[in-house]
Each structure stands twice: as C-alpha cells, then as structure tokens.
Write an enzyme that holds these catalytic residues in place. Sequence first.
Site, PDB file in Angstrom:
ATOM      1  N   ASP A 681      66.056  -3.463 -52.711  1.00  0.00           N
ATOM      2  CA  ASP A 681      64.616  -2.877 -52.623  1.00  0.00           C
ATOM      3  C   ASP A 681      63.859  -3.518 -51.264  1.00  0.00           C
ATOM      4  O   ASP A 681      63.104  -2.982 -50.363  1.00  0.00           O
ATOM      5  CB  ASP A 681      63.645  -3.246 -53.648  1.00  0.00           C
ATOM      6  N   LYS A 685      62.735  -2.134 -47.466  1.00  0.00           N
ATOM      7  CA  LYS A 685      61.575  -2.478 -46.825  1.00  0.00           C
ATOM      8  C   LYS A 685      61.909  -3.228 -45.277  1.00  0.00           C
ATOM      9  O   LYS A 685      61.195  -2.824 -44.435  1.00  0.00           O
ATOM     10  CB  LYS A 685      60.822  -3.616 -47.523  1.00  0.00           C
TER      11      LYS A 685
END
Length: 828
Positions: A681, A685
Amino acid sequence: MKEKNWQVFKFGGTSLADGICLERVCALIHQNSSSNLIVVVSAMAGVTDSLSKALQTKNLEPIKPFMVLYRKTIGKLINNPEVIKSLRDSFMSDISRIEQIFASLESSQLSHAEKSIIIGFGEVWSARLLVSLLAENNSQDPLKREIHELNAREIINVSHGEMGPIVDWNKSKLGFEKENNKTTGIFVIGGFLATDLDSRPTTLGRNGSDFSASIIASLSNAESVTIWTDVDGVMTGDPNQVSGAKIISQMSYDEAAELAYFGAKVIHPKMMSPLIKKNIPIFIKNTFNPNSLGTEISASSNKKQAVKGITSIDDVALVNLQGTGMIGIPGTTNRLYSCLQAAEISIILITQASSEHSICFAVKNESANLVEQVIRKEFRQEFSTGDLQNLQVQKDCNIIAVVGSGMSGTKGIAVGFFKAIFDAGVNVKAIAQGSSEQNISAVVNQKDAKNAVESVHSAFFSNSIDLIIGILGFGNVARELFNQLQQQSKAIKTDSDINIQVVALANSRRMILKGSAITVSEIDQLSEEQKSEKSDLNRIVDHLVSTKGAIKVVVDCTASEDVPNMYKLFFSSGIHVITANKKGLSGSIELYDEIMHYSKSNHKSFYYETTAGAGLPFIKSLQDLILTGDTVHEIEGIFSGTLSYLFNTYDGSIPFSKIISDAKDQGFTEPDPREDLSGMDVARKLVILAREMNLKINTDDIDLQSLVDQELDDLSVDGYLEKLKDYDSEMQNRFQQAHKKNKVLRYIARLSSSGVATIKLEEVDSDHPFAQLNGSENIIIFKTERYSDYPLVHRGSGAGPSVTAAGIFADLLMVSIQLDRLKGPNVD
C-alpha cells in the site's frame, strides 16, 4: 372596430383533449372580462394526426377511436337532448362527407381542396362542441355574453407562396366584418382553416391555428392575443433537456421569433408578423395552471437580462464546401444557394470563412444525401478541375443557440457560451452569429447536445450548481462520505449554491439508481435484492448521463483493479472522476497515461488526493511546488496509518504479534494485516507521488522491505497471526538495538528526484519528526530548492474513514469550484 375592445384566446389541442379539458376551457373563457372575445380552437389532441392517416389510407379506420370518444364527450358535456342530437347528427354528416370524398375518387389522388376539407374537420368539431358547451353554461358567465360561431373559411383568404400562406388582407377584412355583423359577445372559430383566392377550401399548414389567432387579432385590432397551451410560458430551456428551466416573463417579438426558429415549440414564428405590425402583445398561458406567471411577448424587451433563452435543433447535417477556386470568384455563393433552392432544400444556418476558401451551412438530416447530389452536379466541372477540393457532409449534428436582444453590446456573452460548451467536454464544429447580435449559434455532435445544452443553461440561468454523484464501492469510507454529504448539503447549498445529489450507489454485487437524491433510509437497500439491482458500471454511466444536472461525478471508493479501466468511459461520457483507489494510478504506466489522456482530452476533472495522503494534501502540495517552478529533490515520509500506529505503539513491553492482533480487532488494520505489513500500500502511494514528479516508475522498481516473511504468505489470517508469534523475538531485538542508540523504529518511504525509491523499516533519532508521531498519524517531508534549509512538512491523521471521506469531499467541492462559470443575469 377597436372601440369594441376585442381580445383573442387561442386554445391548443392538449387544452381541448377531452370533456374535462373542455370544461376547464369554458371556465377560463368565463373568467375573461372582455365584452368581445374571439376564441380560436385547434383540433382536439391527436385528431389531426388521425385525419392525416385517414387521408393516407383513404378510409375511416384511423379515426374510429375518435368517433367513439367524440360522441361520448358530447353526451357527458351537454344536457339538452336536442343539442346532443344536433351535434351528433352534424358530426355524422361530416363523417359521411369524408366517406363520399373517398368513394368518389376516380384516381388515387385527392385534390388539395378535398384534403383541406377532411384535415380541417378537427377544428370544425372542436369549435362546434365548444359553442354548444358555452351556450349551455351561459348562466355561469358573469357578463352573460352571447355565443356565436364564426366560419373561418368565410373570413380568412390566402394564397400560397414559397414562404407559406399569404393573407389577402382586404378580402379577409371584408369577410370578418360580414361574419361579425357588428354583434358582440363570445365568438368561437376553428383555427387552421382558410379559403384560397378561388374560394376553395385550404389550410394554413401545421400549427396554423396560432397563425389563425394572429390574423383574427389583426383583423379585429385586438388588444391582445393569449395562447393557452400545456406549459407555463416560454421557458429559458426545454424542461426535458435541462434542470431548472425558468419561465421568461417578458420578451420581444424578435427574441420570440429567434427562439421559435431554433426549435422552441411554444409559438409558431409566422404568427407574429401580423401582430408586430399592429403592436398587439401575445401572452402565453397554461390552461392547466392558469395562475402561473406566463410570458408576455411584445415590442419591448428587458435588455438588462442579456440572454433570454437557450434552444436547439436536432437531426441536423453540417455541410462544408472547400476549395481554393472559390477565392475571389464572384457568384459561387449565389450558384450554391440557387441550386439548393431549386431542389427545395432549406438552409438552417450559414457560416463562411473570411478567406472565401470554404462555405459551411446546416440542413436537416433528411436533406443531407440530396444536398450532396445537388452540389456535386452543380459544381461537377470545379470538382473535376480541382478548384473545389472537398465536400464534407456530417450527419447527426445539433444546433445550440442562445437568444436575447440584450446580448448586443454586452461583453462576455460569447465567452460564457463557448466556455460552458467547453466545460461540458463538447467540441464545436461550427459557429454563427446574426448581425443583430440577438443570437449566437454553435453546431455540435447530436450525442453531445444534451450535456452542452445543460451546461450552457446552467451558465446563464442557474443560481446553483447541480452536482450529480455516483459512488462506487460502498464500504466504510463511502458510507462515511455519504453521511458527510448529508450533513453538509444544506450548508453548502446556502453558502456556495452547490446542490449535491447522490443518485447512484454500488458495491461489487448490487446497486441503487434513482432519478433524485438517495436518502439515508434507502442506502441499506443495497443488501436487499428486491430493492436493488445487479451492479453494472455501464448502466451507472448511462444513468448519470441521463440525470439532469450540470456536473456529473463518479467517486471510486473501491480497491478494484477493474474499475480504473472504466475511467476512460467515464471521461468520454462527460463524467468527472474522483478516486481513492490506488490501483489505476499505481498500475501499469500505459493505464496511467491513458487515464490522464482521457481526462485532459475530454476536459474532465480528475482528483485523487486521497490515494496518497487520505485527508492530507500530499498530492496538491507536490503539484503546487512543481507548477510554481520549484525543484523537488527528495520526498520522505510515513505513509501508512496502520504501520505508523503499530510502531508508535510498540515499546517492547508487549509482543509485536499481540499489538498487530489487537489492532486488527479494533479495525486499525485491513481484515488481513498482511496487506498493511507487506508495504505494498505504501509502495502504491510512493509510485503515485513519483509519477507526479514525471518519474515513470512501477512498484517493482522500489526497493521494498516487506514485514511479512514469505513462508507466511499462504497461511490463513488466523494461522498467520498464530505463526507471527515466532517472529516476536526478532522484532524485540531490533527494537532494543534502536533503543540503546536513543532511536526508534519507523517504516519510511523515500523518493529522490533521480527515481531512487525505497521503503524500509529504519531507525531514526528520537527527536526526528518521524519519532514525534502519535497514533496513526502520517507525515511527508518535501526537500526542494526553495525548502532546503527548512523542508515543507505535512503531518496529521493519514488513515480512517472520516479523514479519507473528508478528503474525497474536498475533491468534490474542487470539481464544482473549478467549473464555476459565468453567470448570466437572473430571469425575472
């Protein structure tokens, strides 16, 4: 005869549709206070079409349903048996005459007079029935006026020219004086009907009843003409096309003519000419809502209101004739228009380049093929020699026009018009402006017309912006967003004139589609098969497109890899996109470029702030730095609220596996904590931030340290949490080593301007900003040319439904702010 103070009422077919409608008309006539009222009536709704079909089939079958209805209506409205018998006998006599005309045919062709007799019976029957109804209810008329029936064919005399019926005013004046015979009262006359100069029956053409009312008003020197119809007046736009269409309370003859020419259906353009000459005002009123404001059409105009209305013409073909041989050659334009006139082709719009290199004009779709044939035939020599190079015919176009006499000399109207079309993501194919500056027209693809008209209308007439939203992925974040929208919608409407409506909700299985805003009580219907539908992204797109509103937005709250592939459809359908889904922006470079391309080429907003910092402005800050010319040297930060919480909490006193298990139970991690601990994750980003810096990297290019051992990948969640206990000592050792050096453990992402990207568990000094975080706080540090000695820092809550939803909410408002456009003066 002006001393009689004549007034004219005209009732259309929908106003006379049945017995109830006729009684309503009777009441409106009784409410009129003029001692001399002429009532012009159309055929009852649908009758003229039925008679037209009867003419085609040459039998009575098409009008048999009406024959039954008319006889029943007589029985319901009239109480006097003798009058009932007289009306029915007269009606059947007319039916017999139609049969006789059909039976006497020696060939398959009916004469114009025979067609006119048959097609005109609809108005005769309406007038006859209304006369009897008014006579029977005369006691309800406060003025107790006498009731008279006028024969239109004894009054209106016309010849037929290229531009339609031409009134013989002298003959018609004599006919009116003879029929009127200086009596007073209420005079009922069938519209549409006339006699030619050889005393043969004829008509004024389709929609000719308006023209009849105009002619009668001119002959009687009437004070006014009131057109009673089924709408509240002339509207600023077609209510079927735009939301918030408003009544135009007052407009000039010229404005009304322009609107009528460009498709407004309330009035017939030809009707105004006789009234303009005598300065007789027209009032448009609603039979079914007589207390509504209505519209006055007269010589004067409120020029403070620059744009009066927006209208459009469907099914248009755009023709473009190009050639260097046209330059400086006199007569080319005349030849073009002459050959089109000879072929009886009507031109709707004309524009020509100042260089004379091309001529562009519009015709109806059905004329397109004939236009091409006629032009190629007329200019065959020029095409063969190359003097004319190109003849292009584009079908399925639409002409959009803004109309208003106040546009002349008013700055910014054209800018507002074309900006609104641009904001709708619609391409303009051709433009034209009348020399009077009372209209500006643009030609667009017909499939884009609805969005363009809605946007233009909103630009000039909407005090508020309608924000139409579809939410995909109705989990915790989306539910929180929905609640925030509900809580703030009234305040936003009051403060910012933004009207928020969520009309589509969907999860991976079910969806709810509504034509109006979905309420809090309805959201649980997603879990009920009887009250929801199977999810279908294409249907959601169609629903958003068809829902009235200036701005359409899809909010992607899913974690799906498939939904980002639909963004290009959203953009090309005129829908803006806001996403919290990282998969599209951190996926393949090809998909990323495609998404950005479709957003820009369709002029649709694309906001994705929450994909990197949830409610923190990571992306906007980075964009602003770059746009203002700063050079970003390095980005570093803690981008996972879950991992921030875990390492802010971990102090060595409780096993790391226990902290993870407790965090899962409290909802601080994904259902499978490995999704957080893998670091993927954070990697997504970092890729998104890198691509903002024009670094074309993928997640595979990142030096990523996963906190999940490979041997634990295939275990169940419970199995993983149990096995994780075996690794507690390893994490304990790392913590103690850092603690001895007065450092702490933090999971840090770093990105350099050269594209070097790392994500690792690192030791940082206890006084480092990363060591000062609390709970699930995130932090980002921008080291730039300007922010070199003192880097730019953003710190705050970086995870959780409330802050993520707030970030999406802010993006929604940004769409509205970005698209806020020129507002025209309010319609009074």
